[in-house]
Design a protein around this motif. Structure first.
Motif, short mmCIF file in Angstrom:
data_model
loop_
_atom_site.label_atom_id
_atom_site.label_comp_id
_atom_site.label_asym_id
_atom_site.label_seq_id
_atom_site.Cartn_x
_atom_site.Cartn_y
_atom_site.Cartn_z
N LEU A 81 -4.42 12.29 4.77
CA LEU A 81 -4.04 13.55 4.07
C LEU A 81 -3.23 14.43 5.01
CD1 LEU A 81 -4.67 15.81 2.10
CD2 LEU A 81 -6.64 16.34 3.18
N PHE A 82 -3.38 14.39 6.31
CA PHE A 82 -2.68 15.08 7.28
C PHE A 82 -1.30 14.50 7.29
CE2 PHE A 82 -0.94 14.93 11.44
CZ PHE A 82 -1.00 16.15 11.80
N ALA A 83 -1.08 13.21 7.10
CA ALA A 83 0.21 12.75 7.07
C ALA A 83 1.08 13.08 5.88
CB ALA A 83 0.33 11.06 7.19
N LEU A 84 0.40 13.24 4.71
CA LEU A 84 0.85 13.71 3.57
C LEU A 84 1.58 15.07 3.66
CD1 LEU A 84 -1.08 11.71 0.73
CD2 LEU A 84 1.31 11.52 0.96
N GLU A 137 0.85 -1.30 -0.08
CA GLU A 137 0.12 -0.12 -0.09
C GLU A 137 0.93 1.17 0.00
OE1 GLU A 137 -3.62 2.04 2.51
OE2 GLU A 137 -2.91 0.28 3.03
N ALA A 138 1.93 1.11 0.62
CA ALA A 138 2.91 2.20 0.70
C ALA A 138 3.53 2.64 -0.76
CB ALA A 138 3.98 2.14 1.85
N LEU A 139 3.64 1.46 -1.46
CA LEU A 139 4.29 1.49 -2.70
C LEU A 139 3.38 2.19 -3.55
CD1 LEU A 139 7.19 0.47 -3.51
CD2 LEU A 139 6.08 -1.53 -4.60
N VAL A 140 1.93 2.09 -3.38
CA VAL A 140 1.29 2.63 -4.31
C VAL A 140 1.12 4.03 -4.00
CG1 VAL A 140 -1.36 2.75 -4.51
CG2 VAL A 140 -0.52 0.54 -4.61
N VAL A 141 1.22 4.54 -2.70
CA VAL A 141 1.41 6.05 -2.44
C VAL A 141 2.49 6.47 -3.49
CG1 VAL A 141 1.60 7.58 -0.61
CG2 VAL A 141 0.14 5.79 -0.40
N SER A 174 -5.35 14.65 -4.59
CA SER A 174 -5.20 14.00 -5.85
C SER A 174 -4.67 12.56 -5.55
CB SER A 174 -4.24 14.80 -6.97
OG SER A 174 -4.12 14.13 -8.00
N VAL A 175 -3.54 12.37 -5.02
CA VAL A 175 -3.05 11.09 -4.80
C VAL A 175 -4.26 10.10 -3.87
CG1 VAL A 175 -1.34 9.73 -3.57
CG2 VAL A 175 -0.69 11.55 -5.10
N LEU A 176 -4.78 10.51 -3.04
CA LEU A 176 -5.45 9.60 -1.98
C LEU A 176 -6.78 9.41 -2.99
CD1 LEU A 176 -4.97 11.72 1.35
CD2 LEU A 176 -3.99 9.27 0.58
N LEU A 177 -7.28 10.33 -3.76
CA LEU A 177 -8.82 10.07 -4.79
C LEU A 177 -8.26 8.89 -5.48
CD1 LEU A 177 -10.33 13.33 -5.24
CD2 LEU A 177 -11.28 11.43 -4.34
N MET A 178 -7.03 9.01 -6.30
CA MET A 178 -6.78 7.84 -7.30
C MET A 178 -6.58 6.66 -6.39
SD MET A 178 -4.34 9.69 -10.18
CE MET A 178 -3.33 10.82 -8.99
N LYS A 179 -5.91 6.70 -5.33
CA LYS A 179 -5.77 5.56 -4.44
C LYS A 179 -6.93 4.80 -3.99
CE LYS A 179 -3.49 3.99 -0.17
NZ LYS A 179 -4.66 4.26 0.95
N PHE A 180 -7.89 5.57 -3.58
CA PHE A 180 -9.05 5.27 -3.16
C PHE A 180 -10.06 4.52 -4.29
CE2 PHE A 180 -14.09 6.16 -3.08
CZ PHE A 180 -14.22 5.52 -1.88
N ILE A 181 -10.31 5.15 -5.41
CA ILE A 181 -10.87 4.78 -6.72
C ILE A 181 -10.31 3.19 -6.85
CG2 ILE A 181 -11.30 5.04 -9.11
CD1 ILE A 181 -10.82 7.96 -8.99
N VAL A 182 -9.01 3.08 -7.15
CA VAL A 182 -8.34 1.92 -7.49
C VAL A 182 -8.78 0.86 -6.27
CG1 VAL A 182 -6.22 0.53 -7.99
CG2 VAL A 182 -6.79 2.71 -8.99
#
Length: 345
Positions: A103-106, A58-62, A118-126
């Protein structure tokens, strides 16, 4: 963490302890200790390793998504994101605190708000898409087995399927029929005018519109970047796979060998879907009950069943929460963006 979060965390630990105490009320203490001493620790370590590898993927996805956004994100800080997500998912109803916490951590790491969102939305969709795919496949494989043996839970599986099907249909509607979706949302929003003050109604309408717009923009970006989409989809599938196989290793650790890998994994996928339906943080109570009911088909010994449930919750729920507490206090390094690097040269 806020004071309220700390209180909820303490309550969840107390509640979890109470559930375990209740579960062992009819189990001989000697039998339980005997099963613990007979554990095959190599399989248990594999179960823990699977959970850790799931966090890593999951970290790798981020990290992959941030790299695509032009940010050089250290792997050490990338690992913080899923761990902090685990902590806040575990102490909020319906795992609602995970997204804001990520989001806070990023933002802590120096990622600007727009890029992080943007990153979290794409991650959530997938992630949501891969979860639904796994659920549908598991429902096809395991529904007949469950409906024959555990009729009551089969109704929850159907309800879980309906909920997640609605979620994925909603995502697809926004991606492909944006204008139509906005009109439908506005239509169903109008009755709220009769129950709430205009200011609150307009505020909620604005928030929903903004979320739909953001999601639509990110979905367009994903559709244009099909190679990235395939890459993070495969990583997410692998992440889920290592999470779903944990009960199989736990059964092997308990000396239960005559079990079908596919069926055990399938049952775990279905249990995870049931957990998501319970409003209590972490699905506490419902998670333990579902596991005990379903896995009684694989483990006939009462003390081994209780121990399996205990190990499963420790690895899949409490381990992430405890590691999330550590990740929360670790200070991340500020990232370097590609644009900043160019300016320095």
């Amino acid at each position: 963490m806020t004071r309220n979060n700390k209180i909820v965390l303490a309550l969840m630990l107390i509640f979890g302890t109470a559930i375990f105490a209740f579960s062992v009320r009819n189990v001989s203490f000697e039998s339980l200790i005997g099963d613990i001493t007979k554990l095959k620790w190599q399989w248990l370590l594999l179960a823990v390793a699977s959970m850790m590898f799931s966090f890593f993927l999951e970290a790798l996805v981020v990290r992959v998504l941030l790299k695509r956004e032009g940010s050089l994100f250290p792997m050490r800080d990338a690992v913080r994101i899923p761990l902090i997500e685990q902590l806040f998912n575990g102490i909020t109803p319906f795992s609602s605190g995970g997204q804001p916490a990520q989001l806070f951590a990023l933002l802590q790491s120096g990622v600007d708000a727009g890029r992080a969102t943007s990153v979290l939305l794409m991650k959530f969709i997938v992630y949501q898409s891969m979860v639904v795919i796994n659920f549908v496949v598991s429902l096809v494989i395991g529904f007949e087995y469950v409906s024959d043996k555990i009729h009551a839970l089969s109704l929850l599986f159907v309800f879980g399927f309906i909920v997640h099907f609605i979620v994925i249909v909603s995502l697809l509607l926004i991606m492909y029929w944006y204008n139509f979706t906005k009109k439908v949302v506005k239509f169903f929003f109008k009755p709220l005018k009769f129950f709430f003050k205009e200011a609150r109604y307009l505020k909620w309408e604005h928030i929903v519109d903004e979320k739909i717009d953001n999601f639509y923009r990110e979905s367009l970006r994903l559709k244009r970047s099909w190679k990235l989409l395939v890459k993070i989809s495969l990583l997410t599938l692998a992440q889920l796979f290592f999470y779903y196989i944990i009960p199989f290793f736990i059964l092997l650790a308990l000396g239960v060998t005559n079990v079908n890998f596919l069926m055990v994994t399938t049952m775990h996928v279905l249990i995870v879907m049931i957990i998501s339906l319970f409003p209590i943080p972490g699905g506490s109570g419902g998670a333990e009950y579902s596991f005990s009911i379903i896995f009684t088909s694989f483990i006939s010994n009462a003390s081994k069943l209780v121990l399996a449930m205990l190990l499963w919750r420790l690895i899949t729920y409490y381990l992430g929460m405890f590691m999330g507490m550590i990740a929360l206090v670790l200070k991340p390094k500020k990232i370097q963006n590609d644009e900043n690097k160019k300016n320095k040269v």
